[in-house]
Design a protein around this motif. Structure first.
Motif, PDB file in Angstrom:
ATOM      1  N   THR A   1       2.748  16.105  -6.838  1.00 44.34           N
ATOM      2  CA  THR A   1       3.359  16.735  -8.016  1.00 44.34           C
ATOM      3  C   THR A   1       3.740  18.176  -7.708  1.00 44.34           C
ATOM      4  N   LEU A   2       2.888  18.877  -6.980  1.00 44.14           N
ATOM      5  CA  LEU A   2       3.188  20.249  -6.592  1.00 44.14           C
ATOM      6  C   LEU A   2       4.428  20.293  -5.701  1.00 44.14           C
ATOM      7  N   LEU A   3       4.539  19.378  -4.745  1.00 40.33           N
ATOM      8  CA  LEU A   3       5.727  19.314  -3.893  1.00 40.33           C
ATOM      9  C   LEU A   3       6.985  19.001  -4.708  1.00 40.33           C
ATOM     10  N   LEU A   4       6.858  18.072  -5.640  1.00 41.92           N
ATOM     11  CA  LEU A   4       7.972  17.736  -6.520  1.00 41.92           C
ATOM     12  C   LEU A   4       8.385  18.963  -7.335  1.00 41.92           C
ATOM     13  N   HIS A   5       7.412  19.684  -7.826  1.00 43.51           N
ATOM     14  CA  HIS A   5       7.673  20.893  -8.612  1.00 43.51           C
ATOM     15  C   HIS A   5       8.421  21.925  -7.765  1.00 43.51           C
ATOM     16  N   PHE A   6       7.977  22.110  -6.537  1.00 40.55           N
ATOM     17  CA  PHE A   6       8.623  23.053  -5.641  1.00 40.55           C
ATOM     18  C   PHE A   6      10.067  22.618  -5.357  1.00 40.55           C
ATOM     19  N   ALA A   7      10.267  21.331  -5.077  1.00 42.68           N
ATOM     20  CA  ALA A   7      11.610  20.806  -4.827  1.00 42.68           C
ATOM     21  C   ALA A   7      12.499  20.986  -6.054  1.00 42.68           C
ATOM     22  N   PHE A   8      11.927  20.781  -7.231  1.00 44.45           N
ATOM     23  CA  PHE A   8      12.664  20.963  -8.475  1.00 44.45           C
ATOM     24  C   PHE A   8      13.125  22.412  -8.612  1.00 44.45           C
ATOM     25  N   ILE A   9      12.235  23.349  -8.314  1.00 44.10           N
ATOM     26  CA  ILE A   9      12.565  24.771  -8.412  1.00 44.10           C
ATOM     27  C   ILE A   9      13.686  25.126  -7.433  1.00 44.10           C
ATOM     28  N   VAL A  10      13.593  24.634  -6.207  1.00 40.88           N
ATOM     29  CA  VAL A  10      14.644  24.898  -5.219  1.00 40.88           C
ATOM     30  C   VAL A  10      15.969  24.308  -5.696  1.00 40.88           C
ATOM     31  N   PHE A  11      15.929  23.098  -6.264  1.00 40.11           N
ATOM     32  CA  PHE A  11      17.147  22.462  -6.780  1.00 40.11           C
ATOM     33  C   PHE A  11      17.723  23.251  -7.946  1.00 40.11           C
ATOM     34  N   VAL A  12      16.861  23.758  -8.828  1.00 35.01           N
ATOM     35  CA  VAL A  12      17.330  24.572  -9.957  1.00 35.01           C
ATOM     36  C   VAL A  12      18.078  25.798  -9.448  1.00 35.01           C
ATOM     37  N   VAL A  13      17.524  26.454  -8.442  1.00 31.48           N
ATOM     38  CA  VAL A  13      18.109  27.698  -7.957  1.00 31.48           C
ATOM     39  C   VAL A  13      19.341  27.453  -7.081  1.00 31.48           C
ATOM     40  N   LEU A  14      19.270  26.483  -6.182  1.00 27.83           N
ATOM     41  CA  LEU A  14      20.323  26.321  -5.183  1.00 27.83           C
ATOM     42  C   LEU A  14      21.060  24.987  -5.229  1.00 27.83           C
ATOM     43  N   GLY A  15      20.738  24.156  -6.186  1.00 28.25           N
ATOM     44  CA  GLY A  15      21.342  22.828  -6.255  1.00 28.25           C
ATOM     45  C   GLY A  15      22.848  22.834  -6.397  1.00 28.25           C
ATOM     46  N   GLY A  16      23.400  23.906  -6.923  1.00 29.52           N
ATOM     47  CA  GLY A  16      24.842  24.005  -7.050  1.00 29.52           C
ATOM     48  C   GLY A  16      25.552  23.935  -5.712  1.00 29.52           C
ATOM     49  N   LEU A  17      24.865  24.361  -4.639  1.00 26.67           N
ATOM     50  CA  LEU A  17      25.466  24.281  -3.310  1.00 26.67           C
ATOM     51  C   LEU A  17      25.742  22.834  -2.906  1.00 26.67           C
ATOM     52  N   LEU A  18      24.920  21.918  -3.390  1.00 26.69           N
ATOM     53  CA  LEU A  18      25.144  20.504  -3.091  1.00 26.69           C
ATOM     54  C   LEU A  18      26.418  19.980  -3.754  1.00 26.69           C
ATOM     55  N   ALA A  19      26.829  20.629  -4.818  1.00 24.72           N
ATOM     56  CA  ALA A  19      28.054  20.213  -5.518  1.00 24.72           C
ATOM     57  C   ALA A  19      29.281  20.418  -4.631  1.00 24.72           C
ATOM     58  N   GLY A  20      29.182  21.283  -3.647  1.00 24.96           N
ATOM     59  CA  GLY A  20      30.273  21.458  -2.699  1.00 24.96           C
ATOM     60  C   GLY A  20      30.476  20.228  -1.831  1.00 24.96           C
ATOM     61  N   CYS A  21      29.408  19.468  -1.628  1.00 22.76           N
ATOM     62  CA  CYS A  21      29.483  18.238  -0.820  1.00 22.76           C
ATOM     63  C   CYS A  21      29.654  17.002  -1.692  1.00 22.76           C
ATOM     64  N   TRP A  22      28.918  16.956  -2.777  1.00 24.39           N
ATOM     65  CA  TRP A  22      28.926  15.790  -3.664  1.00 24.39           C
ATOM     66  C   TRP A  22      29.168  16.277  -5.095  1.00 24.39           C
ATOM     67  N   ARG A  23      30.358  16.046  -5.598  1.00 22.97           N
ATOM     68  CA  ARG A  23      30.713  16.564  -6.931  1.00 22.97           C
ATOM     69  C   ARG A  23      29.853  15.998  -8.047  1.00 22.97           C
ATOM     70  N   GLY A  24      29.341  14.791  -7.878  1.00 20.20           N
ATOM     71  CA  GLY A  24      28.507  14.180  -8.912  1.00 20.20           C
ATOM     72  C   GLY A  24      27.209  14.923  -9.160  1.00 20.20           C
ATOM     73  N   VAL A  25      26.793  15.727  -8.191  1.00 18.67           N
ATOM     74  CA  VAL A  25      25.561  16.503  -8.324  1.00 18.67           C
ATOM     75  C   VAL A  25      25.653  17.477  -9.497  1.00 18.67           C
ATOM     76  N   VAL A  26      26.862  17.913  -9.815  1.00 19.35           N
ATOM     77  CA  VAL A  26      27.062  18.866 -10.908  1.00 19.35           C
ATOM     78  C   VAL A  26      26.450  18.329 -12.201  1.00 19.35           C
ATOM     79  N   PHE A  27      26.618  17.038 -12.454  1.00 21.20           N
ATOM     80  CA  PHE A  27      26.139  16.451 -13.708  1.00 21.20           C
ATOM     81  C   PHE A  27      24.610  16.354 -13.764  1.00 21.20           C
ATOM     82  N   ILE A  28      23.984  16.423 -12.634  1.00 21.57           N
ATOM     83  CA  ILE A  28      22.518  16.463 -12.583  1.00 21.57           C
ATOM     84  C   ILE A  28      22.042  17.913 -12.547  1.00 21.57           C
ATOM     85  N   HIS A  29      22.736  18.729 -11.755  1.00 18.54           N
ATOM     86  CA  HIS A  29      22.271  20.090 -11.542  1.00 18.54           C
ATOM     87  C   HIS A  29      22.411  20.993 -12.765  1.00 18.54           C
ATOM     88  N   LEU A  30      23.535  20.929 -13.461  1.00 17.53           N
ATOM     89  CA  LEU A  30      23.721  21.844 -14.596  1.00 17.53           C
ATOM     90  C   LEU A  30      22.640  21.699 -15.665  1.00 17.53           C
TER      91      LEU A  30
END
Length: 126
Positions: free
Chosen positions: A10-39
């Protein structure tokens, strides 16, 4: 022991979630569908920080640690290296406001950059 592993996961998941919250928008440059999850995820992270609420993952982790008898175990690798990042000592409301604003600014900058890059690409294709 199973509860301790679940708490660490759960702690690892939490950490991954935090990283995704902060930097997940960068993945939208590769996969546009990520925007609908990341925002919505980024909005949730900003909401949690600005309102001073506690993420449900924190409650889950604490419950699992209590069930594991956390006081009877020495800390694991995950606890040693990640707990201080996710739950820093001295976290105040002012710091939470700053972190929430920082997450918002980083994500706005990422999405503006992606938008600008997309427009430049469209112009060069014409």
């Amino acid at each position: 022991m199973l509860y301790r592993y679940a708490a660490d996961a759960t702690l690892l998941l939490h950490f991954a979630f935090i990283v995704f919250v902060v930097l997940g928008g960068l993945l939208a440059g590769c996969w546009r569908g990520v925007v609908f999850i990341h925002l919505p995820t980024a909005a949730w992270g900003v909401f949690i920080e600005l309102t001073g609420r506690v993420c449900p993952l924190t409650y889950l982790e604490n419950m699992l640690r209590i069930k594991a008898g956390a006081s009877g175990y020495t800390e694991s690798f995950v606890e040693h290296y990640l707990l201080g990042i996710i739950y820093p000592e001295g976290l105040t409301r002012e710091i939470q406001y700053f972190l929430g604003a920082l997450v918002a600014v980083i994500n706005v900058a990422i999405y503006l950059w992606l938008f600008y890059r997309s427009r430049q690409k469209n112009r060069s294709d014409d």
